[in-house]
Design a protein around this motif. Sequence first.
Motif, PDB file in Angstrom:
ATOM      1  N   ASP A 112       0.837  -1.205   0.000  1.00  0.00           N
ATOM      2  CA  ASP A 112       0.000   0.000   0.000  1.00  0.00           C
ATOM      3  C   ASP A 112       0.870   1.252   0.000  1.00  0.00           C
ATOM      4  O   ASP A 112       0.541   2.247  -0.638  1.00  0.00           O
ATOM      5  CB  ASP A 112      -0.884   0.035   1.260  1.00  0.00           C
ATOM      6  CG  ASP A 112      -2.179  -0.722   1.037  1.00  0.00           C
ATOM      7  OD1 ASP A 112      -2.431  -1.102  -0.129  1.00  0.00           O
ATOM      8  OD2 ASP A 112      -2.909  -0.943   2.018  1.00  0.00           O
ATOM      9  N   LEU A 122       2.135   2.183  -3.534  1.00  0.00           N
ATOM     10  CA  LEU A 122       1.173   2.380  -4.625  1.00  0.00           C
ATOM     11  C   LEU A 122       1.109   3.801  -5.168  1.00  0.00           C
ATOM     12  O   LEU A 122       0.928   3.994  -6.373  1.00  0.00           O
ATOM     13  CB  LEU A 122      -0.225   1.919  -4.200  1.00  0.00           C
ATOM     14  CG  LEU A 122      -0.350   0.401  -4.029  1.00  0.00           C
ATOM     15  CD1 LEU A 122      -1.786   0.023  -3.728  1.00  0.00           C
ATOM     16  CD2 LEU A 122       0.133  -0.318  -5.281  1.00  0.00           C
ATOM     17  N   PRO A 123       1.239   4.823  -4.325  1.00  0.00           N
ATOM     18  CA  PRO A 123       1.137   6.180  -4.862  1.00  0.00           C
ATOM     19  C   PRO A 123       2.169   6.487  -5.954  1.00  0.00           C
ATOM     20  O   PRO A 123       2.071   7.505  -6.626  1.00  0.00           O
ATOM     21  CB  PRO A 123       1.388   7.078  -3.642  1.00  0.00           C
ATOM     22  CG  PRO A 123       1.099   6.226  -2.462  1.00  0.00           C
ATOM     23  CD  PRO A 123       1.412   4.819  -2.874  1.00  0.00           C
ATOM     24  N   PRO A 167       0.398   6.418 -11.625  1.00  0.00           N
ATOM     25  CA  PRO A 167      -0.834   7.168 -11.865  1.00  0.00           C
ATOM     26  C   PRO A 167      -2.038   6.297 -11.500  1.00  0.00           C
ATOM     27  O   PRO A 167      -1.931   5.078 -11.455  1.00  0.00           O
ATOM     28  CB  PRO A 167      -0.791   7.446 -13.369  1.00  0.00           C
ATOM     29  CG  PRO A 167       0.216   6.514 -13.949  1.00  0.00           C
ATOM     30  CD  PRO A 167       1.142   6.102 -12.845  1.00  0.00           C
ATOM     31  N   ASP A 168      -3.165   6.936 -11.205  1.00  0.00           N
ATOM     32  CA  ASP A 168      -4.354   6.196 -10.793  1.00  0.00           C
ATOM     33  C   ASP A 168      -4.679   5.080 -11.779  1.00  0.00           C
ATOM     34  O   ASP A 168      -4.694   5.296 -12.980  1.00  0.00           O
ATOM     35  CB  ASP A 168      -5.566   7.151 -10.712  1.00  0.00           C
ATOM     36  CG  ASP A 168      -5.517   7.960  -9.419  1.00  0.00           C
ATOM     37  OD1 ASP A 168      -4.723   7.562  -8.537  1.00  0.00           O
ATOM     38  OD2 ASP A 168      -6.229   8.966  -9.321  1.00  0.00           O
ATOM     39  N   GLY A 169      -4.928   3.905 -11.243  1.00  0.00           N
ATOM     40  CA  GLY A 169      -5.373   2.797 -12.088  1.00  0.00           C
ATOM     41  C   GLY A 169      -4.265   2.073 -12.811  1.00  0.00           C
ATOM     42  O   GLY A 169      -4.507   1.052 -13.446  1.00  0.00           O
ATOM     43  N   ARG A 227      -2.445  -2.630 -10.348  1.00  0.00           N
ATOM     44  CA  ARG A 227      -3.438  -3.482  -9.685  1.00  0.00           C
ATOM     45  C   ARG A 227      -2.703  -4.386  -8.713  1.00  0.00           C
ATOM     46  O   ARG A 227      -1.530  -4.708  -8.932  1.00  0.00           O
ATOM     47  CB  ARG A 227      -4.195  -4.327 -10.720  1.00  0.00           C
ATOM     48  CG  ARG A 227      -5.134  -3.485 -11.577  1.00  0.00           C
ATOM     49  CD  ARG A 227      -6.003  -4.368 -12.442  1.00  0.00           C
ATOM     50  NE  ARG A 227      -5.181  -5.243 -13.292  1.00  0.00           N
ATOM     51  CZ  ARG A 227      -5.426  -6.532 -13.475  1.00  0.00           C
ATOM     52  NH1 ARG A 227      -6.448  -7.114 -12.879  1.00  0.00           N
ATOM     53  NH2 ARG A 227      -4.646  -7.241 -14.263  1.00  0.00           N
TER      54      ARG A 227
END
Lengths: 154, 358
Positions: free
Chosen positions: B223, B226-227, B230-232, B235
Amino acid sequence: MPPLLLLVEDDDADAMLAARAIRKASLSARLHRVKDGDEAIAYLQGRDPYRDRAIHPDPAVVLLDIKLPRRDGFEIIRWMREQPAPLSRTAIVMLTSSGRSADISRAYDLGANAYLCKPTQHRELVALMTALGDFWLERCALPAAGACPAEADA
Amino acid sequence: VANPLRDLQTERVLRLLVDSVWDYAIFMLTPEGRVASWNPGAERIKGYAPEEIIGRHFRTFYPEKEQEERKPEHELVVAAQVGRFEDEGWRIRKDGSRFWANVVIVAVRDEEGQLIGFGKITRDLTSRRNAEAERDQSIKDLESFNYSVSHDLRAPLRAIEGFAAALGEDLPSPLSPDVREDLAQINAAVKRMNALIDHLLDYSRVSRADMEMVDVDLADVIDGVLPLGPDGAIRTAIEPGVRVKAQRSALTQAVSNLVDNALKFHKPGLGPAVEIVASRNGGNMVRIAVKDAGIGIAPEHHERIFQIFQRLHTRGAYPGTGIGLALVKRIAERFGGAVGVESEAGRGSTFWIDVPAA
């Protein structure tokens, strides 16, 4: 007379860039730079060539590097905190390239008031000096003033 | 009828055993602390022949200061009271030289519980102690080296960057496109050098510094990285509740380097698509796999890419310092795990690290 920032910095390039950043940040302060720990203590004690307090007043804030020739920054903090007022309570802001947690803890333990890491980018240094001026020179009640700064009219 | 077990339990055989031990000094003391027996190990470690030492008080093995403090006598008192005394410290050989000893003193009592003497076993740990001291010293040296590197190499970089910025401001504006480009090149080089210093420091830190392994929640670590994307673009499929034995900051660094690469080496014209899969790997390892749909790596390069400063692309095509994967490998090895890659040119890559399960 604008307040004085005493910059204790052995590296000429860092000192010139700090002076430039302070100028660009338009701080309402004068800057005096000393090159090593012994010179810093001579200034703070008002020994020659710093005897004339009209020209070399007690600093409002000391900007202090850690790694310095002769006496390092830690020795200067310790020395200042052992002196009578005003040096015992003069604001000490570390400005250093060491991000070691041991150095950070030690500086605060000895009595530093803030710890800033030298940014790698000049733009960041200007931003840091702007923030420093805003906090320490504009908003902070420094011991020498003995009062809260006047609020700007909304 | 011969009974080999009983034959080997006689006093004579037990004495032969003690007399054949070369690695340990094993001898008896009287209740007052005088040397009563002497084996070859004792002669080898302490330098006295039996006739030179038997009958003398064992305080003679101690440094003068400890003799004055009556430390040897105190050790016998403790051994008599609680049955056993163990200590490590400097002891003195016959020739006056010091050795680092591990000493065990046991109280020996007869059937009625009467103290008849003490058994003393001494090991010479001087070479182990020296090796430890050397290791501690080299870690200390490394730390001060790292500190100097980060402090002294960065100072000129700050100057280069700062004065280039000053130049850009002080030259009459507007700057010509050439000057603008030159300044941009200086800045890019400074950034690269800063990244190199950061990565080299990371590499030397994970190579040598002490690492305390703790129980880490893997989902938490993933977690945290993850940033990066870019969003998405990323996975995840993480086995619920899976925990590993690792040092948290190093593990975070390893995973984020892999994710960084997966995001970086995407196919031109296509955005990055990354999947992080983590699950127990049959035995007592947890596999963290980072899959991408990027440019892939031909099998002949698979070994090389984990070596420091090995790069497959020009800096213009894909920026980097050539340290990232070497760092991942070193971290995995420090954890007692491993790294690997499955990939073909043009078909994406899956990099994995195995970390011991908690």
